[in-house]
Design a protein around this motif. Structure first.
Motif, PDB file in Angstrom:
ATOM      1  N   LYS A  22       0.483  -1.395  -0.008  1.00 23.69           N
ATOM      2  CA  LYS A  22       0.056  -0.061  -0.071  1.00 23.69           C
ATOM      3  C   LYS A  22       0.956   1.393   0.086  1.00 23.69           C
ATOM      4  O   LYS A  22       0.812   2.068  -0.703  1.00 23.69           O
ATOM      5  N   ILE A  23       1.953   1.653   0.721  1.00 23.03           N
ATOM      6  CA  ILE A  23       2.065   2.710   0.659  1.00 23.03           C
ATOM      7  C   ILE A  23       3.720   2.504  -0.124  1.00 23.03           C
ATOM      8  O   ILE A  23       4.298   3.689  -0.435  1.00 23.03           O
ATOM      9  N   LEU A  24       4.687   1.487  -0.590  1.00 28.04           N
ATOM     10  CA  LEU A  24       6.075   1.825  -0.554  1.00 28.04           C
ATOM     11  C   LEU A  24       5.640   1.930  -2.667  1.00 28.04           C
ATOM     12  O   LEU A  24       5.258   0.644  -2.907  1.00 28.04           O
ATOM     13  N   LYS A  25       5.523   2.954  -3.052  1.00 24.61           N
ATOM     14  CA  LYS A  25       5.432   3.345  -4.726  1.00 24.61           C
ATOM     15  C   LYS A  25       6.831   2.884  -5.276  1.00 24.61           C
ATOM     16  O   LYS A  25       7.281   2.508  -3.961  1.00 24.61           O
ATOM     17  N   PRO A  26       6.906   2.720  -5.748  1.00 26.65           N
ATOM     18  CA  PRO A  26       8.108   2.770  -6.857  1.00 26.65           C
ATOM     19  C   PRO A  26       9.048   4.090  -5.686  1.00 26.65           C
ATOM     20  O   PRO A  26       8.627   5.351  -5.903  1.00 26.65           O
ATOM     21  N   ILE A  27      10.129   4.268  -5.464  1.00 30.35           N
ATOM     22  CA  ILE A  27      10.319   5.367  -4.966  1.00 30.35           C
ATOM     23  C   ILE A  27      11.173   6.343  -5.949  1.00 30.35           C
ATOM     24  O   ILE A  27      10.788   7.427  -4.881  1.00 30.35           O
ATOM     25  N   VAL A  67       9.922  12.456  -6.690  1.00 34.45           N
ATOM     26  CA  VAL A  67       9.671  13.206  -7.139  1.00 34.45           C
ATOM     27  C   VAL A  67       8.783  14.015  -7.044  1.00 34.45           C
ATOM     28  O   VAL A  67       9.219  15.977  -6.920  1.00 34.45           O
ATOM     29  N   ASP A  68       7.968  13.759  -6.202  1.00 35.36           N
ATOM     30  CA  ASP A  68       7.019  14.614  -5.503  1.00 35.36           C
ATOM     31  C   ASP A  68       6.420  13.947  -3.548  1.00 35.36           C
ATOM     32  O   ASP A  68       5.290  13.260  -4.162  1.00 35.36           O
ATOM     33  N   PRO A  69       7.085  14.767  -3.134  1.00 36.30           N
ATOM     34  CA  PRO A  69       6.862  14.492  -1.678  1.00 36.30           C
ATOM     35  C   PRO A  69       5.505  14.532  -1.168  1.00 36.30           C
ATOM     36  O   PRO A  69       4.694  13.354   0.181  1.00 36.30           O
ATOM     37  N   TRP A  70       4.755  15.160  -1.229  1.00 34.60           N
ATOM     38  CA  TRP A  70       3.191  15.799  -0.953  1.00 34.60           C
ATOM     39  C   TRP A  70       2.495  14.550  -1.838  1.00 34.60           C
ATOM     40  O   TRP A  70       1.213  14.549  -1.324  1.00 34.60           O
ATOM     41  N   GLN A  71       2.556  13.514  -2.650  1.00 29.44           N
ATOM     42  CA  GLN A  71       2.251  12.599  -2.585  1.00 29.44           C
ATOM     43  C   GLN A  71       2.000  11.436  -1.638  1.00 29.44           C
ATOM     44  O   GLN A  71       1.046  10.204  -1.947  1.00 29.44           O
ATOM     45  N   VAL A  72       2.635  11.068  -0.846  1.00 27.62           N
ATOM     46  CA  VAL A  72       4.094  10.331   0.227  1.00 27.62           C
ATOM     47  C   VAL A  72       2.160  10.656   1.591  1.00 27.62           C
ATOM     48  O   VAL A  72       2.401  11.305   2.020  1.00 27.62           O
ATOM     49  N   ASP A  73       1.137   9.414   1.192  1.00 26.70           N
ATOM     50  CA  ASP A  73       1.210   8.903   2.618  1.00 26.70           C
ATOM     51  C   ASP A  73       1.454   9.136   4.065  1.00 26.70           C
ATOM     52  O   ASP A  73       2.003   7.893   4.308  1.00 26.70           O
ATOM     53  N   ILE A  74       2.270  10.287   4.742  1.00 31.15           N
ATOM     54  CA  ILE A  74       3.173   9.928   5.599  1.00 31.15           C
ATOM     55  C   ILE A  74       3.020   9.652   6.642  1.00 31.15           C
ATOM     56  O   ILE A  74       3.659   8.621   7.284  1.00 31.15           O
ATOM     57  N   GLN A  75       1.402   9.278   6.960  1.00 34.27           N
ATOM     58  CA  GLN A  75       1.380   8.576   8.032  1.00 34.27           C
ATOM     59  C   GLN A  75       1.300   7.377   7.799  1.00 34.27           C
ATOM     60  O   GLN A  75       1.322   5.910   8.811  1.00 34.27           O
ATOM     61  N   GLU A  76       0.749   7.157   6.416  1.00 31.85           N
ATOM     62  CA  GLU A  76       1.091   5.220   6.958  1.00 31.85           C
ATOM     63  C   GLU A  76       2.752   4.553   6.690  1.00 31.85           C
ATOM     64  O   GLU A  76       2.515   4.075   7.353  1.00 31.85           O
ATOM     65  N   LEU A  98      14.623   1.314   7.299  1.00 32.61           N
ATOM     66  CA  LEU A  98      14.274   1.670   5.423  1.00 32.61           C
ATOM     67  C   LEU A  98      13.618   3.148   5.488  1.00 32.61           C
ATOM     68  O   LEU A  98      13.272   3.554   4.969  1.00 32.61           O
ATOM     69  N   TYR A  99      12.105   2.427   6.413  1.00 32.79           N
ATOM     70  CA  TYR A  99      10.847   3.562   6.546  1.00 32.79           C
ATOM     71  C   TYR A  99      10.924   4.391   7.467  1.00 32.79           C
ATOM     72  O   TYR A  99      10.905   5.668   6.928  1.00 32.79           O
ATOM     73  N   ASP A 100      12.364   4.573   8.380  1.00 29.42           N
ATOM     74  CA  ASP A 100      12.368   5.357   9.234  1.00 29.42           C
ATOM     75  C   ASP A 100      12.844   6.707   8.291  1.00 29.42           C
ATOM     76  O   ASP A 100      12.486   8.140   8.347  1.00 29.42           O
ATOM     77  N   ALA A 101      14.118   6.733   7.553  1.00 32.09           N
ATOM     78  CA  ALA A 101      14.739   7.086   6.575  1.00 32.09           C
ATOM     79  C   ALA A 101      14.325   7.890   5.453  1.00 32.09           C
ATOM     80  O   ALA A 101      13.743   9.065   5.167  1.00 32.09           O
ATOM     81  N   LEU A 102      12.749   6.648   4.337  1.00 29.56           N
ATOM     82  CA  LEU A 102      12.304   7.481   4.428  1.00 29.56           C
ATOM     83  C   LEU A 102      10.901   8.263   4.835  1.00 29.56           C
ATOM     84  O   LEU A 102      11.026   9.049   4.007  1.00 29.56           O
ATOM     85  N   TYR A 103      10.576   7.513   5.839  1.00 27.63           N
ATOM     86  CA  TYR A 103      10.236   8.819   6.454  1.00 27.63           C
ATOM     87  C   TYR A 103      10.553  11.054   7.143  1.00 27.63           C
ATOM     88  O   TYR A 103      10.073  11.263   6.928  1.00 27.63           O
ATOM     89  N   THR A 104      12.149  10.005   6.638  1.00 28.96           N
ATOM     90  CA  THR A 104      12.449  11.528   7.430  1.00 28.96           C
ATOM     91  C   THR A 104      12.555  12.692   6.190  1.00 28.96           C
ATOM     92  O   THR A 104      12.796  13.090   5.943  1.00 28.96           O
ATOM     93  N   TYR A 105      12.710  11.440   5.578  1.00 28.30           N
ATOM     94  CA  TYR A 105      13.341  12.331   4.009  1.00 28.30           C
ATOM     95  C   TYR A 105      12.280  13.168   3.250  1.00 28.30           C
ATOM     96  O   TYR A 105      12.951  14.145   3.011  1.00 28.30           O
ATOM     97  N   ILE A 106      10.900  12.488   3.555  1.00 27.89           N
ATOM     98  CA  ILE A 106       9.763  12.653   2.911  1.00 27.89           C
ATOM     99  C   ILE A 106       9.803  14.360   3.678  1.00 27.89           C
ATOM    100  O   ILE A 106       9.416  15.073   3.150  1.00 27.89           O
ATOM    101  N   LEU A 107       9.582  14.455   4.795  1.00 27.97           N
ATOM    102  CA  LEU A 107       9.313  14.928   6.237  1.00 27.97           C
ATOM    103  C   LEU A 107      10.060  16.739   5.956  1.00 27.97           C
ATOM    104  O   LEU A 107       9.485  17.275   6.173  1.00 27.97           O
ATOM    105  N   LYS A 108      11.314  16.150   5.273  1.00 25.37           N
ATOM    106  CA  LYS A 108      11.809  16.860   5.273  1.00 25.37           C
ATOM    107  C   LYS A 108      11.926  17.964   3.987  1.00 25.37           C
ATOM    108  O   LYS A 108      11.948  19.372   4.322  1.00 25.37           O
ATOM    109  N   LYS A 109      11.752  17.155   3.048  1.00 26.19           N
ATOM    110  CA  LYS A 109      10.961  17.974   1.728  1.00 26.19           C
ATOM    111  C   LYS A 109      10.251  19.140   1.676  1.00 26.19           C
ATOM    112  O   LYS A 109      10.422  19.418   0.937  1.00 26.19           O
TER     113      LYS A 109
END
Length: 70
Positions: free
Chosen positions: A11-16, A21-30, A46-57
Motif C-alpha cells: 500500500k505504501i511503497l510506490k516505486p521510490i 519526485v513528489d513528496p506531497w503524494q506520499v501518505d506520510i501517516q501510513e 528503511l521506513y525511518d529513512a524514507l519518512y525522514t526524507y519525505i518530511l524534510k522535503k
C-alpha cells in the motif's frame, strides 16, 4: 496469509523514484505506521529513512515558499 506489514508495504511503497519526485503524494501517516509496526530492523530503518526524507522535503518546500517567515 499476508501480515499487516506485508499489506502496508504494498500500500505504501510506490516505486521510490515517485516518492522522490513528489513528496506531497506520499501518505506520510501510513509510512510512519509502517515504520512503527515493522518488526524487522532493516525494514524499520528503511521506513525511518524514507519518512525522514519525505518530511524534510516537505519542510523545505514550505520554507522556500514566497512570503514564508519564521
Amino acid at each position: 496469509m499476508l501480515g499487516v506489514t506485508q499489506m502496508d508495504e504494498k500500500k505504501i511503497l510506490k516505486p521510490i523514484d515517485e516518492m522522490f519526485v513528489d513528496p506531497w503524494q506520499v501518505d506520510i501517516q501510513e509510512l510512519f505506521k509502517a515504520f512503527h509496526n515493522e518488526p524487522d530492523e532493516i525494514k524499520k530503518s528503511l521506513y525511518d529513512a524514507l519518512y525522514t526524507y519525505i518530511l524534510k522535503k516537505r519542510q523545505e518546500d514550505i520554507i522556500n515558499r514566497p512570503g514564508f517567515l519564521i
